[in-house]
Design a protein around this motif. Structure first.
Motif, short mmCIF file in Angstrom:
data_model
loop_
_atom_site.label_atom_id
_atom_site.label_comp_id
_atom_site.label_asym_id
_atom_site.label_seq_id
_atom_site.Cartn_x
_atom_site.Cartn_y
_atom_site.Cartn_z
N TYR A 119 31.18 -1.00 36.95
CA TYR A 119 30.81 -2.06 36.01
C TYR A 119 29.78 -1.53 35.03
N TRP A 120 29.62 -2.22 33.91
CA TRP A 120 28.75 -1.71 32.85
C TRP A 120 27.28 -1.73 33.25
N LEU A 121 26.86 -2.60 34.17
CA LEU A 121 25.47 -2.60 34.62
C LEU A 121 25.20 -1.55 35.70
N ASP A 122 26.24 -0.89 36.17
CA ASP A 122 26.04 0.20 37.13
C ASP A 122 25.49 1.45 36.46
N ARG A 123 25.68 1.56 35.15
CA ARG A 123 25.19 2.73 34.42
C ARG A 123 23.72 2.52 34.04
N PRO A 124 22.84 3.50 34.33
CA PRO A 124 21.41 3.36 34.01
C PRO A 124 21.13 3.12 32.53
N GLY A 125 21.92 3.67 31.66
CA GLY A 125 21.71 3.46 30.23
C GLY A 125 21.90 2.01 29.82
N SER A 126 22.83 1.33 30.47
CA SER A 126 23.08 -0.08 30.16
C SER A 126 21.91 -0.96 30.61
N VAL A 127 21.36 -0.65 31.76
CA VAL A 127 20.22 -1.42 32.26
C VAL A 127 19.03 -1.25 31.32
N THR A 128 18.82 -0.05 30.83
CA THR A 128 17.73 0.20 29.88
C THR A 128 17.94 -0.59 28.59
N LYS A 129 19.18 -0.64 28.12
CA LYS A 129 19.48 -1.40 26.90
C LYS A 129 19.22 -2.89 27.10
N VAL A 130 19.60 -3.43 28.26
CA VAL A 130 19.35 -4.84 28.54
C VAL A 130 17.85 -5.11 28.60
N PHE A 131 17.10 -4.21 29.23
CA PHE A 131 15.65 -4.38 29.32
C PHE A 131 15.02 -4.44 27.94
#
Length: 88
Positions: free
Chosen positions: A13-25
């Motif tokens: 899933y897209w939130l499994d990638r660390p880069g996506s979590v950083t973008k959401v933050f």
């Protein structure tokens, strides 16, 4: 990904990638900053005087949320049951 510890065939899933979590933050930080800056641009109808100050609603909400969490932690001491409560 070669070093992924996900079982074979499981979907990524897209939130499994660390880069996506950083973008959401950073998106959440940006929205909060924008809403904080918007506080300068509207007229506040203050009832008590201090509630018309910059960022009052945000700080008031944050303090109340922290208070509720701390109160719930203390209330848990009175409401907590033993693990076998329903087995008796």
């Amino acid at each position: 990904m070669a070093d992924d510890k996900r079982p074979e065939g499981e979907r990524e899933y897209w939130l499994d990638r660390p880069g996506s979590v950083t973008k959401v933050f950073w998106a959440v930080v940006g929205v909060c900053a924008a809403l904080g800056l918007l506080d300068f641009f509207y007229h506040k109808h203050a009832e008590l005087g201090f509630d018309g100050s910059f960022g009052f609603q945000g700080w008031y909400g944050f303090v109340c949320c922290v208070f509720l969490v701390l109160a719930a932690k203390e209330l848990r001491k009175f409401l907590k049951r033993d693990e076998d409560y329903y087995d008796r």
